[in-house]
Design an enzyme around this catalytic site. Structure first.
Site, PDB file in Angstrom:
ATOM      1  N   ASP A  24      39.469  24.368 -24.469  1.00 11.55           N
ATOM      2  CA  ASP A  24      40.051  24.379 -23.097  1.00 11.55           C
ATOM      3  C   ASP A  24      41.170  23.182 -23.152  1.00 11.55           C
ATOM      4  O   ASP A  24      41.162  22.117 -23.814  1.00 11.55           O
ATOM      5  CB  ASP A  24      39.141  23.790 -22.257  1.00 11.55           C
ATOM      6  CG  ASP A  24      39.478  24.138 -20.663  1.00 11.55           C
ATOM      7  OD1 ASP A  24      39.460  25.172 -20.152  1.00 11.55           O
ATOM      8  OD2 ASP A  24      39.949  22.958 -20.134  1.00 11.55           O
ATOM      9  N   LEU A  25      42.435  23.843 -22.454  1.00  9.86           N
ATOM     10  CA  LEU A  25      43.279  22.535 -22.390  1.00  9.86           C
ATOM     11  C   LEU A  25      43.213  21.639 -21.312  1.00  9.86           C
ATOM     12  O   LEU A  25      42.873  21.860 -20.292  1.00  9.86           O
ATOM     13  CB  LEU A  25      44.851  23.454 -21.862  1.00  9.86           C
ATOM     14  CG  LEU A  25      45.225  24.566 -22.851  1.00  9.86           C
ATOM     15  CD1 LEU A  25      46.702  25.042 -22.490  1.00  9.86           C
ATOM     16  CD2 LEU A  25      45.102  24.225 -24.358  1.00  9.86           C
ATOM     17  N   ASP A  57      43.295  28.869 -19.154  1.00  7.97           N
ATOM     18  CA  ASP A  57      43.597  27.874 -20.170  1.00  7.97           C
ATOM     19  C   ASP A  57      42.466  28.061 -21.511  1.00  7.97           C
ATOM     20  O   ASP A  57      42.280  26.778 -21.922  1.00  7.97           O
ATOM     21  CB  ASP A  57      44.080  26.713 -19.626  1.00  7.97           C
ATOM     22  CG  ASP A  57      42.861  25.968 -19.149  1.00  7.97           C
ATOM     23  OD1 ASP A  57      41.965  26.455 -18.896  1.00  7.97           O
ATOM     24  OD2 ASP A  57      43.050  24.704 -18.813  1.00  7.97           O
TER      25      ASP A  57
END
Length: 888
Positions: free
Chosen positions: A473-474, A516
């Site tokens: 996950d960003l 994301d």
């Protein structure tokens, strides 16, 4: 036997015996031959032993026989074997006394052995009227094509039976003199009225059973029975059936007796239930023509050509096909030829002339053009019935086959287009399949592709498989979208997708599963140390700035890792990686966490704690504790802060640090904040009623509650006095989470007269711009900054700078963490407006706070303030003395 049959057939053609013993012509030779030889139906005459005395050409064409091949043969020869028993029984019971006619669906045998489905209408010919004559007349119609529309055909056949037999109609009889009405049993049955029920209705009562929209019509028609010269009446109306629904009735009546003055004396009529016809008129408009033909001939147009007079006669249906008005007169010369399409005219006229000259039958299709330009396709068949007397005529039939031709052409065109596009469809299908399995932005496999890949691991070919799943996950991706726009966000996603492709093997699956979030499947799984190195390198590369249109975009990644080998559930592996990612995000982001049994136990424990918190909310175990806030110079109460406590039934009174984190993670802070606010408002009213002056009460509001769409609606329902309530917001809220919903809610809060306090100011990342955008009523300096101001000049200068920022913007400043009298003195000198801390009072329950306020204990029990030999009981007293000492 053969002679008797021949004699019978000849007699049938020539005459019948009347009841008075005289003879009259039953069929003119021409008409008899015309009916049998050119009717689209197959006609058969049978004797009492079911031998065929006469067959029409329509039957011969239908079954492939010549007429002489059937003459004197048993009807059994052309009926399917398994239909013969039922057919013979029906013919046996058909007598003038019992049944005069019947209609039956049957299977006939073609000469080549194939089955032909037909409808047979059988009429019994009276013996007394026709001695030594045929006993049965059969009309045979092919229904091979109509079998696909059996329901519509059955309706048409039922109406054909109705046309042949009046059974099923309701009969009524009106004696006008006595105004007495009689009704048949079928009339009552039609309306659902028991047969033994007496009906005594006058006009007034009868009209109540009629549909309101038909009242006027029915009253006018019923009044006709009193009018001089009334002969016939016919009208349609709606009447309520005994079962409650409206039924349509077609009423027909005729006056059978008259008074001398010409007024009706007796009227007899029939009622027909036409409900179904009316209901289906719209949806079955295209079938209405077929129904008309079923009641008359066979849904075809009939025409006759007089060879010697060159005169042509068309019936109503044929005129309709050719677009001509109704009429019985002969057609003007060249009418038919001129209607034929120019491209078909020579061929059709030639065929017709040759048929006339050779007296041969013909069948052909051609096009016609109506006066209005409409193009139609017509199918025509004709024959020359043989006649010993009278003029020679050609009798034929026409069908409008325009719709059939159009369908056939449309089918051909559709087939051609389908064949031409089949290759394109295959290519498009491939593109669609690829699109359905891949993300349109990054080109990576999507969630559907990932699910299919995971399914392959559920049924492995061998037990030595190993798999590592990375859920990525960003970090801070939302800030990039919010500050630089979605175009920048898309660029970051593409960059990260390419980065992931480069860092892993070609055999590994890298997928974007939404937003994301990315997932990487590594099989076989690398060694743990090797995987650790790959992950660390990936985290480091992800931290590097990304250049987008001259701007630097910085983000990072958090990774949850789950590993398995042998026989395992790949879907559970995904869940495990998600649990690890959850912990990585909460640990501080920009890191990787491996799933372990201990981590799973911790998550389960957090879930159980969340369930316990939820139960505590339902049992109203969360209560406010109050800590007073003081004016710096007068030590008067400026307000109180409501702090959440959990009165746990087993663990006792719990401070916020034991439940706030879990409550925030599981979205339970809204409920806790609401409960504390509601109780605080109640206590504030109680203090007002007791004469205890508390100017303002402040409560904490979580970031999630501030971003709730329903916040303002819930606040409007509470008894909040303007200026008496403040909301304390963490400074991180209006920096990291401030969006349109937050802005709308803060504006609405201020409009309700609720103050805004920035809590723990100085410990987050707020900027001056952020502070100006929010423009709070006051800001509270966190205790971490005030704790060391006594010993640390630099810390004291930092606090002074924060106070000056607030004062410059007309924002009141409150210092938390006032632990000693020296803290109070320094903060007062620095310009703080309010003080809060253990030096004055710890957070207290509502009961203890009430006692505290009633005793004014802070004014009695506070230690003397002292500095450079100067002492004071209150801050104002102390500051005044300090000021005097300095002045002297």
């Amino acid at each position: 036997m053969c002679r008797r049959l021949q004699r019978t057939a000849w007699v049938l053609k020539k005459s019948i015996t009347k009841t008075d013993g005289t003879h009259a012509t039953i069929f003119g030779h021409e008409l008899f031959e015309g009916i049998f030889d050119s009717s689209a139906n197959g006609l058969i005459l049978l004797d009492s032993e079911f031998h065929m005395l006469r067959v029409g050409k329509g039957l011969c064409q239908l079954l492939g026989y010549a007429p002489h091949e059937l003459f004197a043969k048993s009807i059994r020869q052309i009926i399917a074997a398994d239909n013969w028993s039922a057919a013979s029984k029906k013919l046996t019971v058909l007598t003038p006394v019992q049944e005069k006619s019947l209609q039956v669906e049957c299977r006939y045998l073609h000469k080549n052995g194939t089955i032909v489905w037909v409808i047979v209408a059988v009429s019994h010919l009276p013996k007394k009227a026709m001695p030594a004559m045929p006993q049965y007349l059969l009309q045979v119609t092919s229904i091979d094509k109509q079998k696909q529309a059996e329901e519509l055909t059955e309706e048409a056949l039922n109406r054909w039976n109705f046309a042949l037999d009046s059974a099923g109609q309701g009969v009524w009889d009106c004696d006008v003199l006595t105004d007495t009405w009689s009704y048949s049993s079928s009339w009552k049955k039609m309306r659902g009225i028991p047969e033994d029920e007496s009906i005594l209705l006058d006009d007034e009562n009868w009209i109540k059973e009629i549909h309101p929209d038909d009242h006027q019509l029915v009253l006018e028609k019923m009044a006709e029975r009193f009018r001089v010269g009334m002969s016939e009446v016919s009208y349609e109306y709606r009447q309520r059936h005994r079962h409650g629904y409206w039924m349509w009735i077609l009423a027909r009546g005729r006056c059978t007796e008259f008074f001398p003055d010409g007024k009706p004396k007796r009227i007899i009529g029939t009622d027909t239930d036409i409900t179904e016809i009316r209901r289906r008129e719209v949806e079955l408009a295209d079938v209405s023509h077929r129904l008309e033909m079923a009641l008359s001939t066979s849904q075809v147009g009939i025409w006759k050509y007089d060879v010697y007079n060159s005169a042509t006669y068309w019936d109503l249906r044929t005129r309709e096909i050719f677009g001509l008005p109704p009429g019985d007169e002969a057609l003007p010369p060249q009418t038919w030829e001129n209607s034929i399409h120019p491209e078909d005219r020579e061929r059709v006229v030639t065929v017709c002339k040759q048929a006339v000259l050779s007296r041969q039958d013909f069948s052909m299709d051609y096009r016609i053009i109506l006066n209005d330009g409409t193009l139609k396709h017509v199918r025509a068949r004709a024959s020359f019935p043989k006649s010993d007397t009278g003029p020679e005529t050609m009798i034929g039939v026409n069908w409008d086959i325009t719709a059939d031709i159009a369908k056939a052409e449309a089918f051909k065109m559709a087939k051609l287009l389908a064949e031409n596009k089949s290759f394109d469809l295959e290519i498009a299908r491939g593109h669609l399949e690829h699109s359905s399995l891949h993300d349109s932005l990054t080109g990576l496999p999507n969630r559907r592709h990932l699910d299919k890949a995971l399914l392959e691991f559920q049924n492995p070919s061998g037990k030595n498989q190993s798999l590592s799943l990375l859920h990525i996950d960003l970090d801070r991706f939302k800030q990039i979208n919010d500050t630089k726009g979605h175009a920048a966000g898309d660029a970051v996603l593409v960059y990260m997708a390419n980065l992931l492709r480069k860092q892993f093997r070609a055999s590994d699956l890298v997928a974007r599963i939404g937003g994301d979030e990315f997932v990487v499947l590594l099989s076989p799984s690398p060694e743990h140390a090797q995987l650790r190195g790959m992950v660390d390198r990936l985290i480091g590369l992800a931290r590097e700035p990304i250049n987008w249109q001259g701007h630097e975009c910085r983000c990072g990644i958090s990774i949850g890792i789950a590993e398995a080998a042998g026989d395992f559930d790949p879907r559970q592996l995904f869940v495990n990686a998600d649990i690890a990612l959850y912990r990585a995000k909460n640990t501080g982001r920009n890191c990787a966490i491996y799933f372990t049994a201990r981590l799973q136990a911790e998550v389960i424990a957090e879930k159980e704690n969340a369930d316990d918190i939820l139960k505590g909310i339902e049992r109203q175990e969360f209560i406010p504790f109050y800590q007073p806030i003081f004016h710096t110079k007068t030590l008067d109460i400026a307000g109180v802060e409501a702090l959440a406590r959990w009165r746990h039934p087993v663990r006792g009174l719990l401070a916020p640090d034991t439940f706030l984190t879990v409550a925030a993670e599981f979205n339970l802070m809204n409920a806790i904040d609401s409960a504390i606010l509601a109780q605080a408002l109640c206590h504030l009213q109680m203090w007002d009623d007791a004469g205890i002056e508390i100017p303002r009460i402040s409560v904490n509001v979580s970031a999630r509650r501030l971003g709730s769409d329903s916040l303002l609606e819930s606040l409007n329902a509470l008894p909040i006095q303007p200026g008496r309530v403040s909301f304390e917001l963490l400074e991180s809220i209006f920096l990291d989470e401030f969006d349109d919903v937050n802005a709308k809610n803060i504006s609405g809060i201020k409009n309700l007269g609720i103050g805004i306090d920035v809590d723990d100011f100085g410990t987050g990342h707020a900027s001056i711009i952020s502070l100006l955008r929010l423009h709070p009523n006051r800001m509270k300096i966190d205790r971490q900054l005030t704790r060391n101001i006594v010993e640390s000049p630099s810390q004291r200068q930092l606090v002074k700078s924060l106070i000056e920022i607030g004062l410059s913007q007309n924002i009141e400043v409150c210092a938390e963490g006032v632990e000693t009298a020296e803290h109070a003195r320094i903060l007062t000198e620095l310009g703080c407006d309010y003080l809060q801390g253990y030096h004055f009072a710890k957070p207290m329950s509502e009961t203890d706070f009430l006692i505290y306020m009633q005793g004014q204990s802070w004014k009695k029990d506070l230690p003397l303030l002292e500095h450079d030999g100067v002492t004071g009981k209150t801050l104002s007293d102390f500051m005044e003395k300090v000021g005097l000492s300095k002045a002297s």
